[in-house]
Write an enzyme that holds these catalytic residues in place. Structure first.
Site, PDB file in Angstrom:
ATOM      1  N   CYS A 115       0.821  -1.223   0.000  1.00 45.96           N
ATOM      2  CA  CYS A 115       0.000   0.000   0.000  1.00 45.96           C
ATOM      3  C   CYS A 115       0.853   1.270   0.000  1.00 45.96           C
ATOM      4  O   CYS A 115       0.355   2.355  -0.292  1.00 45.96           O
ATOM      5  CB  CYS A 115      -0.928   0.023   1.203  1.00 45.96           C
ATOM      6  SG  CYS A 115      -2.037  -1.380   1.250  1.00 45.96           S
ATOM      7  N   HIS A 255      -3.371   7.299   2.891  1.00 44.82           N
ATOM      8  CA  HIS A 255      -3.803   5.997   2.369  1.00 44.82           C
ATOM      9  C   HIS A 255      -5.234   5.729   2.832  1.00 44.82           C
ATOM     10  O   HIS A 255      -5.576   5.959   3.991  1.00 44.82           O
ATOM     11  CB  HIS A 255      -2.851   4.917   2.894  1.00 44.82           C
ATOM     12  CG  HIS A 255      -3.266   3.530   2.548  1.00 44.82           C
ATOM     13  ND1 HIS A 255      -3.671   3.183   1.284  1.00 44.82           N
ATOM     14  CD2 HIS A 255      -3.358   2.398   3.302  1.00 44.82           C
ATOM     15  CE1 HIS A 255      -3.982   1.894   1.271  1.00 44.82           C
ATOM     16  NE2 HIS A 255      -3.811   1.402   2.476  1.00 44.82           N
ATOM     17  N   ASN A 285     -10.072  -0.060   0.046  1.00 45.79           N
ATOM     18  CA  ASN A 285      -8.610  -0.001   0.056  1.00 45.79           C
ATOM     19  C   ASN A 285      -8.079  -0.519  -1.282  1.00 45.79           C
ATOM     20  O   ASN A 285      -8.184  -1.709  -1.568  1.00 45.79           O
ATOM     21  CB  ASN A 285      -8.104  -0.850   1.229  1.00 45.79           C
ATOM     22  CG  ASN A 285      -6.596  -0.845   1.369  1.00 45.79           C
ATOM     23  OD1 ASN A 285      -5.882  -0.384   0.488  1.00 45.79           O
ATOM     24  ND2 ASN A 285      -6.118  -1.372   2.483  1.00 45.79           N
TER      25      ASN A 285
HETATM   26  O1  UT7 Z   1      -3.795  -1.178   3.646  1.00 42.96           O
HETATM   27  C1  UT7 Z   1      -2.955  -1.355   4.740  1.00 42.96           C
HETATM   28  C2  UT7 Z   1      -3.369  -2.161   5.752  1.00 42.96           C
HETATM   29  N1  UT7 Z   1      -4.718  -2.421   6.059  1.00 42.96           N
HETATM   30  C3  UT7 Z   1      -5.327  -1.722   7.005  1.00 42.96           C
HETATM   31  O2  UT7 Z   1      -4.908  -0.660   7.367  1.00 42.96           O
HETATM   32  C4  UT7 Z   1      -6.517  -2.343   7.673  1.00 42.96           C
HETATM   33  C5  UT7 Z   1      -6.340  -2.285   9.163  1.00 42.96           C
HETATM   34  N2  UT7 Z   1      -7.375  -2.935   9.955  1.00 42.96           N
HETATM   35  C6  UT7 Z   1      -8.644  -2.498   9.959  1.00 42.96           C
HETATM   36  O3  UT7 Z   1      -9.044  -1.604   9.222  1.00 42.96           O
HETATM   37  C7  UT7 Z   1      -9.587  -3.120  10.960  1.00 42.96           C
HETATM   38  O4  UT7 Z   1      -8.840  -3.835  11.908  1.00 42.96           O
HETATM   39  C8  UT7 Z   1     -10.639  -4.052  10.319  1.00 42.96           C
HETATM   40  C9  UT7 Z   1     -11.655  -3.236   9.554  1.00 42.96           C
HETATM   41  C10 UT7 Z   1      -9.972  -5.058   9.415  1.00 42.96           C
HETATM   42  C11 UT7 Z   1     -11.389  -4.802  11.421  1.00 42.96           C
HETATM   43  O5  UT7 Z   1     -11.981  -3.879  12.327  1.00 42.96           O
HETATM   44  P1  UT7 Z   1     -11.768  -4.052  13.907  1.00 42.96           P
HETATM   45  O6  UT7 Z   1     -12.572  -3.023  14.555  1.00 42.96           O
HETATM   46  O7  UT7 Z   1     -10.279  -4.043  14.150  1.00 42.96           O
HETATM   47  O8  UT7 Z   1     -12.396  -5.449  14.169  1.00 42.96           O
HETATM   48  P2  UT7 Z   1     -11.700  -6.766  14.758  1.00 42.96           P
HETATM   49  O9  UT7 Z   1     -10.740  -7.345  13.778  1.00 42.96           O
HETATM   50  O10 UT7 Z   1     -11.226  -6.465  16.127  1.00 42.96           O
HETATM   51  O11 UT7 Z   1     -12.943  -7.729  14.824  1.00 42.96           O
HETATM   52  C12 UT7 Z   1     -14.072  -7.468  15.686  1.00 42.96           C
HETATM   53  C13 UT7 Z   1     -15.132  -8.498  15.406  1.00 42.96           C
HETATM   54  C14 UT7 Z   1     -14.606  -9.913  15.350  1.00 42.96           C
HETATM   55  O12 UT7 Z   1     -15.561 -10.790  15.928  1.00 42.96           O
HETATM   56  P3  UT7 Z   1     -15.379 -11.326  17.425  1.00 42.96           P
HETATM   57  O13 UT7 Z   1     -14.072 -12.066  17.429  1.00 42.96           O
HETATM   58  O14 UT7 Z   1     -15.352 -10.096  18.286  1.00 42.96           O
HETATM   59  O15 UT7 Z   1     -16.566 -12.199  17.610  1.00 42.96           O
HETATM   60  C15 UT7 Z   1     -14.511 -10.195  13.881  1.00 42.96           C
HETATM   61  O16 UT7 Z   1     -14.630 -11.565  13.572  1.00 42.96           O
HETATM   62  O17 UT7 Z   1     -15.719  -8.245  14.128  1.00 42.96           O
HETATM   63  C16 UT7 Z   1     -15.700  -9.441  13.372  1.00 42.96           C
HETATM   64  N3  UT7 Z   1     -15.617  -9.095  11.952  1.00 42.96           N
HETATM   65  C17 UT7 Z   1     -16.689  -8.837  11.208  1.00 42.96           C
HETATM   66  N4  UT7 Z   1     -17.995  -8.802  11.492  1.00 42.96           N
HETATM   67  C18 UT7 Z   1     -18.839  -8.485  10.485  1.00 42.96           C
HETATM   68  C19 UT7 Z   1     -14.496  -8.995  11.204  1.00 42.96           C
HETATM   69  N5  UT7 Z   1     -14.839  -8.668   9.948  1.00 42.96           N
HETATM   70  C20 UT7 Z   1     -16.184  -8.574   9.922  1.00 42.96           C
HETATM   71  C21 UT7 Z   1     -17.117  -8.276   8.917  1.00 42.96           C
HETATM   72  N6  UT7 Z   1     -18.434  -8.240   9.250  1.00 42.96           N
HETATM   73  N7  UT7 Z   1     -16.755  -7.985   7.640  1.00 42.96           N
END
Ligand code: UT7
Length: 328
Positions: A115, A255, A285
């Site tokens: 990225c 980004h 993204n």
């Molecule tokens: O391009 C360079 C790099 N990429 C980034 O910069 C992305 C960086 N990361 C992020 O943007 C965020 O971490 C995400 C959007 C990927 C995830 O958001 P988060 O607030 O960090 O969520 P999390 O990974 O802590 O997950 C929270 C919950 C989990 O469920 P449990 O374990 O709490 O039951 C996930 O399984 O949300 C769940 N989850 C979803 N639920 C509904 C993860 N993806 C989804 C989804 N829909 N698409």
């Protein structure tokens, strides 16, 4: 503040016409429009069709740059393409783009920094101009990420999109151009965001298809934290190198991975959100292409005007992160 070596002139971008909304994902996966919007800010993304190759998207973005600058493909001395989703692994994406453009006087090669690739490529272009290897360097960032995204994995599928952006780096005139830049990497964190299979260490085989290791894997929460800290660090360092304060920045183009990362970066940098360019809600993204597409949209919508100071900042797999302060 040093005198710029290169200026960036002309911009272009291409995004595929096919729009995939969050609701379409909620029919395929255990997710919802609400969750995706709340956690990422993304409402929809563009998905390239089979005939919209990485090279075709790069070519479309490049054509806008040539039209803006009045150059022909034969005027290009170098083509640098930033991508992590090339059409094929050999030769480089840049060589395929060179052939499509008919830019037969150019040296062409890719830069791999995920990225952060567009920012790294701009630094490479600056080096080529400084070394008098090239005068007109076409810098393109192009991604067909949806082909390396696992559409059965809700934690990554909803995040990525396709598209390309481009600009031209040439010797600076009138004090315009790159005022300062900053680049960093930390390879020890590679496995928080990577494609485990498909390369020379794990060549394609049946297992690779079965375990989906051909696709992008990401530890979202860890990447989120690193993205905020690293982009904040990159903003601080480049402002310091340029001898500028946050108040002197007219526009921040970060980004576009997640609106919460963008807001946290802007807050840390001390730049109000009305001076931040955001289009993550429409494209998701697009990895290397993200800042390049945003730069083109900022120019075409009049958000970025000649005479303004713009700060570009990105973070990606590697980990890699970088920033540029540019007198537009
Ligand atoms: O391009 C360079 C790099 N990429 C980034 O910069 C992305 C960086 N990361 C992020 O943007 C965020 O971490 C995400 C959007 C990927 C995830 O958001 P988060 O607030 O960090 O969520 P999390 O990974 O802590 O997950 C929270 C919950 C989990 O469920 P449990 O374990 O709490 O039951 C996930 O399984 O949300 C769940 N989850 C979803 N639920 C509904 C993860 N993806 C989804 C989804 N829909 N698409």
């Amino acid at each position: 503040m040093r005198r710029p070596i290169v200026e960036l002139v002309g911009t272009g971008s291409y995004t595929p016409p096919r729009v995939v909304t969050n609701d379409e994902f909620s029919k395929l996966l255990a997710t919802s429009d609400q969750w995706i919007r709340d956690r990422t800010g993304i409402r929809e993304r563009r998905v390239a069709g089979p005939s919209e190759t990485n090279a075709c998207m790069a070519q479309a973005a490049a054509k806008h740059v040539l039209a803006d600058t009045g150059l022909t493909p034969l005027d290009l001395d170098a083509i640098v393409v930033a991508t992590c989703s090339p059409d094929r692994l050999l030769p480089s994406q840049a060589c395929d783009l060179q052939a499509l453009l008919g830019a037969t006087n150019a040296a062409a090669f890719d830069v791999g920094a995920a990225c952060t690739g567009f920012m790294y490529a701009l630094n490479v272009a600056e080096g080529l101009v400084a070394a008098e290897q090239a005068r007109n360097v076409l810098v393109v960032a192009s991604e067909k990420l949806t082909t390396i995204t696992d559409w059965t994995d809700r934690t990554t599928a909803v995040l990525f999109g396709d598209g390309a952006g481009a600009t031209l780096a040439r010797p600076s005139a009138n004090g315009r151009g790159i005022l300062a830049s900053y680049m960093r990497s930390d390879g020890t964190l590679a496995e928080l965001l990577y494609r485990p299979g498909g390369g020379a260490d794990h060549p394609p085989d049946e297992q690779l298809l079965k375990d989906h290791s051909y696709f992008i894997k990401m530890a979202g929460r860890e990447v989120f934290k690193a993205a905020v800290l690293s982009m904040a660090d990159a903003c601080d360092k480049v402002l310091e190198r340029a001898g500028l304060t946050a108040g002197q920045i007219d526009l921040l183009i970060p980004h576009q991975a997640n609106i919460r990362i963008i807001e946290a970066t802007a807050k840390h940098a001390g730049i109000p959100m009305d001076k931040v360019f955001v289009n993550v809600e429409r494209y998701g993204n697009t990895s290397a292409a993200s800042v390049a597409i945003a730069l083109d949209e900022a120019v075409r919508t009049g958000r970025l005007q000649p005479g303004m100071k713009v700060l570009l900042v990105a973070f990606g797999a590697g980990f890699t992160w970088a920033s540029l302060a540019v007198q537009w």
